[in-house]
Design a protein around this motif. Structure first.
Motif, mmCIF file in Angstrom:
data_model
loop_
_atom_site.group_PDB
_atom_site.id
_atom_site.type_symbol
_atom_site.label_atom_id
_atom_site.label_comp_id
_atom_site.label_asym_id
_atom_site.label_seq_id
_atom_site.Cartn_x
_atom_site.Cartn_y
_atom_site.Cartn_z
ATOM 1 N N TYR A 1 41.182 45.679 43.599
ATOM 2 C CA TYR A 1 41.216 44.218 43.672
ATOM 3 C C TYR A 1 42.493 43.663 43.026
ATOM 4 O O TYR A 1 43.114 42.731 43.558
ATOM 5 N N ALA A 2 42.895 44.245 41.896
ATOM 6 C CA ALA A 2 44.121 43.791 41.235
ATOM 7 C C ALA A 2 45.340 44.047 42.112
ATOM 8 O O ALA A 2 46.275 43.236 42.162
ATOM 9 N N SER A 3 45.337 45.171 42.822
ATOM 10 C CA SER A 3 46.427 45.473 43.738
ATOM 11 C C SER A 3 46.517 44.427 44.841
ATOM 12 O O SER A 3 47.601 43.922 45.162
ATOM 13 N N HIS A 4 45.364 44.080 45.418
ATOM 14 C CA HIS A 4 45.394 43.080 46.487
ATOM 15 C C HIS A 4 45.883 41.735 45.979
ATOM 16 O O HIS A 4 46.695 41.070 46.643
ATOM 17 N N ASP A 5 45.411 41.320 44.821
ATOM 18 C CA ASP A 5 45.836 40.030 44.278
ATOM 19 C C ASP A 5 47.347 40.004 44.062
ATOM 20 O O ASP A 5 48.002 38.975 44.307
ATOM 21 N N SER A 6 47.911 41.127 43.641
ATOM 22 C CA SER A 6 49.352 41.204 43.430
ATOM 23 C C SER A 6 50.110 41.186 44.757
ATOM 24 O O SER A 6 51.142 40.518 44.888
ATOM 25 N N GLU B 1 43.664 36.051 56.824
ATOM 26 C CA GLU B 1 42.613 36.923 57.345
ATOM 27 C C GLU B 1 42.362 38.120 56.425
ATOM 28 O O GLU B 1 41.215 38.501 56.180
ATOM 29 N N LEU B 2 43.427 38.733 55.918
ATOM 30 C CA LEU B 2 43.256 39.843 54.985
ATOM 31 C C LEU B 2 42.610 39.367 53.691
ATOM 32 O O LEU B 2 41.719 40.032 53.139
ATOM 33 N N ASP B 3 43.061 38.212 53.190
ATOM 34 C CA ASP B 3 42.458 37.660 51.971
ATOM 35 C C ASP B 3 40.970 37.401 52.172
ATOM 36 O O ASP B 3 40.154 37.644 51.276
ATOM 37 N N LEU B 4 40.612 36.912 53.363
ATOM 38 C CA LEU B 4 39.211 36.637 53.651
ATOM 39 C C LEU B 4 38.392 37.925 53.631
ATOM 40 O O LEU B 4 37.299 37.970 53.039
ATOM 41 N N LEU B 5 38.879 38.979 54.260
ATOM 42 C CA LEU B 5 38.137 40.241 54.283
ATOM 43 C C LEU B 5 37.911 40.776 52.865
ATOM 44 O O LEU B 5 36.824 41.264 52.542
ATOM 45 N N VAL B 6 38.925 40.670 52.019
ATOM 46 C CA VAL B 6 38.773 41.136 50.643
ATOM 47 C C VAL B 6 37.804 40.240 49.889
ATOM 48 O O VAL B 6 36.961 40.725 49.115
#
Length: 404
Positions: free
Chosen positions: A312-317, A328-333
């Protein structure tokens, strides 16, 4: 989307290979002499650091390109004929061709022709072949379909010339083909993953030394759920190269020769010298390198909750600092976060270059089907876009299926 696309299972490698063999025989009038396979890959964590001397943690996935080849009846034939079954397109190529300058050449031709050319420059002359191929690796989803095509081509050339390449040499041949002939300045992760993949293992790849450390995927109760957003945003071009340039500029201003020598205090100390984009890119690179090694340690120790937090921290970064995500990617996460551990989710993040493509979600195996159903229905309800999902565990890398 068909019902089959919503299933956890998919066409097996053996089924795909049989289908390619039959199609090859129909196309060229005789069965193939050589059949090879090369997988796509997914990166669990370590994004946009492979070209910054970082660590990445990919695995080969149970989705493959299968390529079949046979020698033409005409011994004087100088060109190879390649046919994509799924795209129903063909191209005649040799190592001296330049399909990128040919407006009639299909888009995949530059990857194949690049491998032909670099193989002949580095190894030996390749014979003319009649070739057919098909794939279960999703196109344009950040799962390295292009690297799988390159590695499959190199593996076919190995079989056809009775040559066994050093695995590292084969991966670098394919990387050079993508740099020079496809014009993509990629790092080494994609090709190394397709070449070196092992069943049941992730690979911690040191992109500076090119050393690989096996990370056993120890739990049979955990799988990766790969969800394709089925969007690819059209951008102004050059975003990948722009971010590489910003990283290089930031490193120079920080005063280090490699990102491996940079800590977060160095980034903060250079804040006044860095532009806002450079500062954010630097913060991502340093943080992501650290997160990746921590995730490898946590997987080895079975600390899955820690792995999820790092994902999750990786995605936020990637979304906030490197700015390569999309709504769309943010929504899936976010949907995966909302389902959380009670629904079997351990962690989730975007994977690949970004601006569309896939997310990778670490999930409890027993919850995988219900998670797929929930993610797909809620994503479609909010975007009106049909996603697609499949699960995978670490798979075997490129190999020869048959040769005669």
């Amino acid at each position: 989307m068909t019902a089959a696309q919503n299933e956890i299972t998919t066409e097996t490698l053996a089924e795909l290979a049989d289908r390619v063999r039959e199609t090859h025989k129909t196309l060229y009038g005789k069965p193939p002499e050589f059949v090879v396979a090369a997988p796509g890959r997914v990166n669990l964590i370590g994004e946009h650091v492979d070209y910054n001397d970082g660590f990445v943690l990919p695995m080969a996935i149970e989705r493959y390109i299968v390529m079949a080849g046979s020698r033409p009846d005409d011994d004087n034939e100088a060109q190879s004929q390649f046919h994509s079954i799924s795209m129903d397109s063909s191209c005649r190529l040799s190592s001296k061709d330049s399909p990128g300058n040919d407006p009639t050449a299909p888009g995949w031709a530059c990857y194949v022709q690049g491998v032909l050319a670099v193989f002949e420059q580095s190894v030996r002359q390749a014979p003319a072949l009649n070739v057919s191929f098909d794939s279960t690796v999703p196109l344009g989803g950040g799962l390295s379909s292009s690297a799988a095509l390159e590695v499959a081509t190199a593996t076919l050339l190995e079989a056809a010339t009775a040559t066994t390449l050093d695995m590292r040499e084969k991966a670098l041949i394919c990387q050079k083909a993508e740099h020079v002939y496809a014009g993509v300045p990629c790092g080494i992760m994609d090709q190394f993953s397709s070449v070196f993949g092992k069943a049941g293992e992730l690979m911690l790849l040191d992109c500076r030394s090119q050393e690989i450390t096996a990370v056993p995927f120890g739990s049979d109760d955990v799988v990766l759920l790969i969800t394709n957003s089925n969007v690819k945003h059209e951008l102004n071009g050059g975003e990948y190269a722009e971010r590489r340039s910003q990283c290089d500029a930031a490193l120079k201003k920080i005063g280090k020769s490699t990102w491996r020598d940079v800590c977060m205090d160095d980034v903060k100390a250079a804040r006044d010298q860095l532009s806002e984009p450079e500062y954010k890119r630097a913060r991502h690179v340093v943080g992501e390198i650290q997160r990746t090694t921590q995730a490898a340690d946590a997987i080895s120790a079975g600390r899955w909750d820690e792995v999820g937090e790092l994902m999750y921290a990786s995605h936020d970064s990637l979304s906030g600092d490197f700015e390569v995500s999309c709504p769309e990617l943010d929504l899936l996460v976010d949907l995966a976060r909302d389902i959380d551990s009670e629904g079997g989710v351990i962690g989730s993040r975007m994977t690949g270059g970004g601006f569309g493509g896939c997310t990778v979600t670490l999930v409890k195996k027993d919850s995988a089907q219900s998670l797929m159903d929930a993610l797909m229905s809620r994503y479609k309800a909010e975007t009106s876009i049909e996603p697609s999902c499949f699960t995978s565990r670490p798979a075997l890398g490129a190999h020869i299926l048959s040769a005669s």
